[in-house]
Design a protein around this motif. Sequence first.
Motif, PDB file in Angstrom:
ATOM      1  N   ARG A 174       0.838  -1.203   0.000  1.00  0.00           N
ATOM      2  CA  ARG A 174       0.000   0.000   0.000  1.00  0.00           C
ATOM      3  C   ARG A 174       0.872   1.252   0.000  1.00  0.00           C
ATOM      4  NH1 ARG A 174      -3.106  -3.055   3.677  1.00  0.00           N
ATOM      5  NH2 ARG A 174      -2.272  -1.920   5.470  1.00  0.00           N
ATOM      6  N   ASP A 175       1.960   1.230   0.751  1.00  0.00           N
ATOM      7  CA  ASP A 175       2.859   2.391   0.786  1.00  0.00           C
ATOM      8  C   ASP A 175       3.502   2.634  -0.569  1.00  0.00           C
ATOM      9  OD1 ASP A 175       2.286   2.733   3.460  1.00  0.00           O
ATOM     10  OD2 ASP A 175       4.152   1.832   4.196  1.00  0.00           O
ATOM     11  N   GLU A 176       3.937   1.572  -1.231  1.00  0.00           N
ATOM     12  CA  GLU A 176       4.585   1.735  -2.534  1.00  0.00           C
ATOM     13  C   GLU A 176       3.579   2.200  -3.591  1.00  0.00           C
ATOM     14  OE1 GLU A 176       7.528   1.703  -5.560  1.00  0.00           O
ATOM     15  OE2 GLU A 176       7.635   1.785  -3.366  1.00  0.00           O
ATOM     16  N   ILE A 177       2.406   1.611  -3.599  1.00  0.00           N
ATOM     17  CA  ILE A 177       1.383   2.011  -4.567  1.00  0.00           C
ATOM     18  C   ILE A 177       0.973   3.456  -4.346  1.00  0.00           C
ATOM     19  CG2 ILE A 177      -1.015   1.591  -5.256  1.00  0.00           C
ATOM     20  CD1 ILE A 177      -0.421  -1.429  -4.755  1.00  0.00           C
ATOM     21  N   ASP A 178       0.855   3.861  -3.092  1.00  0.00           N
ATOM     22  CA  ASP A 178       0.522   5.254  -2.789  1.00  0.00           C
ATOM     23  C   ASP A 178       1.612   6.191  -3.285  1.00  0.00           C
ATOM     24  OD1 ASP A 178      -1.074   7.357  -1.349  1.00  0.00           O
ATOM     25  OD2 ASP A 178       0.798   7.490  -0.195  1.00  0.00           O
ATOM     26  N   ALA A 179       2.883   5.798  -3.092  1.00  0.00           N
ATOM     27  CA  ALA A 179       3.992   6.636  -3.553  1.00  0.00           C
ATOM     28  C   ALA A 179       3.985   6.757  -5.072  1.00  0.00           C
ATOM     29  CB  ALA A 179       5.318   6.056  -3.060  1.00  0.00           C
ATOM     30  N   LEU A 180       3.717   5.670  -5.768  1.00  0.00           N
ATOM     31  CA  LEU A 180       3.645   5.704  -7.226  1.00  0.00           C
ATOM     32  C   LEU A 180       2.486   6.571  -7.700  1.00  0.00           C
ATOM     33  CD1 LEU A 180       4.454   1.971  -8.035  1.00  0.00           C
ATOM     34  CD2 LEU A 180       5.743   3.952  -8.870  1.00  0.00           C
ATOM     35  N   TYR A 181       1.348   6.449  -7.051  1.00  0.00           N
ATOM     36  CA  TYR A 181       0.188   7.245  -7.440  1.00  0.00           C
ATOM     37  C   TYR A 181       0.476   8.737  -7.255  1.00  0.00           C
ATOM     38  CZ  TYR A 181      -4.572   8.925  -7.866  1.00  0.00           C
ATOM     39  OH  TYR A 181      -5.691   9.603  -8.269  1.00  0.00           O
ATOM     40  N   ARG A 182       1.073   9.085  -6.132  1.00  0.00           N
ATOM     41  CA  ARG A 182       1.384  10.498  -5.876  1.00  0.00           C
ATOM     42  C   ARG A 182       2.404  11.036  -6.870  1.00  0.00           C
ATOM     43  NH1 ARG A 182       3.967  10.839  -1.503  1.00  0.00           N
ATOM     44  NH2 ARG A 182       3.784   8.778  -0.574  1.00  0.00           N
ATOM     45  N   ALA A 183       3.212  10.150  -7.443  1.00  0.00           N
ATOM     46  CA  ALA A 183       4.168  10.564  -8.468  1.00  0.00           C
ATOM     47  C   ALA A 183       3.520  10.678  -9.851  1.00  0.00           C
ATOM     48  CB  ALA A 183       5.331   9.573  -8.525  1.00  0.00           C
TER      49      ALA A 183
END
Length: 369
Positions: A174-183
Motif C-alpha cells: 500500500r505504501d509503494e502504490i501510494d507513492a507511485l500514485y502520488r508521483a
Amino acid sequence: MRHINPPFRAEHVGSLLRPQAVLEARQRLANGEIDAAALREVEDRAIADAVRKQESVGLQDVTDGEFRRAYFHLDFLKQLDGVSVTGGIAANKSAKASADGFTPPQLSVTGKLSHARPIQVADYEFLASQARAIPKVSIPSPTMVHFRGGRAAIDIEAYPEMDAFFDDLAACYRDEIDALYRAGCRHIQLDDTNLAYLCDPDMRAAAKERGEDPNTLPKQYAELINAALTGRPDDLTVGIHLCRGNYRSTWFAQGGYEPVAEVLFNELAVDAYFLEYDDERSGDFAPLRHVPDNKTVVLGLVSSKTPELESMDALAKRIDEAAAYVDLNQLCLSPQCGFSSTVEGNALTEDDQWAKLERVVETARKVWA
C-alpha cells in the motif's frame, strides 16, 4: 481499436530484451570499472530509445523494459526491509530444463517487513518524462514473498503468527502504490507466478509438502492482494499477469486455469488479467466463463519464448475461440509474458521482439476494427 483507459486492445507485459549497451555496462559495474550513476545513464538512454520504439509500433502504453532490473521480482522485493535472497530451489521436475542448470532464487523473510523508502518512483518518473503514451509500472505480486518458501522461509521470531506477516506485507505494498500514485502513476501491473503455479499438479503437491493447502492458497492470496490494494484511487488501473516461468525461454509449470478460476476472476480486486495462452500448457479457454462483466482479459497468445512469428489469422481465430466464453469487448491481445523476465533474455532477437509487438498491434486493429 482505441480505449480511453488501459488495458488497451494491443498490450504487452513489460520486459524487453536488454540492449547490448546495457549488458556491457552491467558487466563493467560488476568489474568495478564504472559506478552506479554511470550505469543509470546508459539505462536512461536505452529506456528513452525503447519508449520511442514501443510508441512507433503503435502501443498505447509503454514500460521501461525493466532495463534497470536483473530479475522481474528480486530487484524490487529485496528493497523491502526484512527480505533476503537465498539460494536456488528445485524446479518442477516436469518443466523444461534450463541448459545452465538455473533454478529460481528463493526469498526469505529474516526480520519485520517495512517499506522504508519508495522503490519504483524514480524509475517511474524517468519513464513518464520520456513517454507520450501511458507509462505502465510492473511490480512483483506480494505473493512472491510467500509461495516458494512458505512458513519455513519466514523468521519465526519476527512472525510467530502468519496473520501479522500478511498484514505487514500488504502494508508495504500500500505504501509503494501510494507513492507511485502520488508521483503520477495510473497504471500498475502485478506480476504473479504463484496463482499460475497453483494450476500445476506437481506445484500443488510441493505446496502441500511445505504444509500449505493448495485449495485454500488462491483465496488467501486474493485476500493478500486485495489488502495491498485497499484504498486505491478509482483512476488507478491495476492488472495482474499470471506466468508459469520465463527464464531463457524455459518454463517451470503447466496446467489450465480451472483450479484458481473462480477465486481469480471473482474475488481478486483487479481490473484486468494478463493470461498466458501461447501453448497447450495453459489449457483451454473454458475457465474464462467465470470472468464477470466488469473485468478485462488480455490474452497472451503471442509467444515471447520463440522467434516464430504468429499469423494474424491464427491469432484472430484463437481470440474468436476465447470470445465463446467472455465477450469480445472484454478481450485484448498481448505476448504471453515479457521478453526478458531476467537480464539474460529469451531465445529470440530484438528484431523478433519488435516484429511480435507489431503483430499484436496489427491483429488488434483487425479484430477490433
